[in-house]
Design a protein around this motif. Structure first.
Motif, short mmCIF file in Angstrom:
data_model
loop_
_atom_site.label_atom_id
_atom_site.label_comp_id
_atom_site.label_asym_id
_atom_site.label_seq_id
_atom_site.Cartn_x
_atom_site.Cartn_y
_atom_site.Cartn_z
N PHE A 19 0.83 -1.21 0.00
CA PHE A 19 0.00 0.00 0.00
C PHE A 19 0.87 1.25 0.00
N LEU A 20 1.86 1.30 0.88
CA LEU A 20 2.71 2.48 0.96
C LEU A 20 3.53 2.66 -0.32
N ALA A 21 4.02 1.54 -0.88
CA ALA A 21 4.84 1.63 -2.09
C ALA A 21 4.03 2.15 -3.27
N THR A 22 2.85 1.58 -3.49
CA THR A 22 2.05 2.00 -4.64
C THR A 22 1.48 3.40 -4.44
N LEU A 23 1.20 3.78 -3.19
CA LEU A 23 0.74 5.13 -2.94
C LEU A 23 1.85 6.14 -3.24
N GLY A 24 3.09 5.80 -2.87
CA GLY A 24 4.21 6.66 -3.18
C GLY A 24 4.42 6.81 -4.68
#
Length: 242
Positions: free
Chosen positions: A181-186
């Motif tokens: 989630f954090l990676a794709t949001l970034g």
């Protein structure tokens, strides 16, 4: 009542309800199911059906309610000397676990919006003081939405053996999704920033939207308490797939 004998000398009637895995870890595969709106374990006098685990709820069961109680009887000659636990690898949507009438823990809210544990395993320690010599009772409350009810296998055994299993599954099914989630949001924010600098290149905008939709979908694996009614959340998840 279904008896699951964990001591040496398991009798023939109990063998159908238990599968011994290794080093005292036992998989409970048969239970008594009572459909009830009770928020505490129902009495023995209430009507019960014998079910095999994993138990997927048929559509006809929801006509009688979406709150069910699974009951197991676990018998030991003596209480275990070390700490034991109860591990549920798979369930939908939320559960609470009782041992000899005492609440060990639950997966969160049973009120709407229901806590979401469809991808989250549950594990609870059994305090030594709760064990009795002889028969012990496990009650598991399961509540779900129509069409999604499921209780998978229930494992009981020493904490030293069950907790590492739980932590491995929790990492791959929950923590890994949180990292994704954090990676794709970034990535979404980065691509959106590129589009702001070069508004004529619409591919950056569409890539940002796609990455953001994927991050929303990843959040469904680790968010337990959703910030909106369940139908709205399900609509959001299906929309993110589309």
């Amino acid at each position: 009542m279904i008896a699951v004998l964990l001591a040496l000398g398991v009798d023939g009637g109990a063998q159908a309800a238990v599968v011994v895995l290794d080093d005292s870890v036992v998989r409970l595969v048969q239970a008594e199911l009572r459909l009830s709106h009770e928020i505490h374990p129902p009495s023995d006098a209430s009507a019960a059906d014998t079910v095999q685990l994993p138990d997927t709820w048929p559509s006809t069961r929801y006509a009688m309610g979406n709150n069910g109680w699974y009951r197991f009887d676990v018998s030991r000659a003596q209480a275990p000397a070390d700490i034991w636990g109860i591990y549920i690898p798979r369930l939908t949507m939320n559960a609470a676990v009782y041992f000899n009438g005492k609440l060990l823990g639950d997966g969160g809210s049973f009120a709407e919006p229901l806590a979401r544990n469809w991808a989250r395993p549950l594990y609870f320690d059994i305090p030594s003081i709760l064990w009795r010599d002889g028969k012990n009772r496990i009650d598991i409350r399961l509540r779900s939405y129509t069409g999604s009810g499921l209780l998978g296998s229930v494992l009981i055994g020493p904490q030293a053996l069950l907790q590492p299993r739980y932590e491995r599954v929790y990492f791959f099914q929950v923590q890994l999704s949180a990292g994704l989630f954090l990676a794709t949001l970034g990535v979404s924010v980065f691509a959106f920033g590129l589009w702001r600098k070069r508004p004529g290149d619409s591919q950056y905008l569409w890539f940002a939207v796609a990455a953001f939709a994927w991050s929303l979908l990843s959040s469904n694996n680790f968010i337990r308490h959703i910030p909106m009614p369940s139908p709205a959340w399900e609509w959001l998840m299906f929309s993110s797939i589309a």
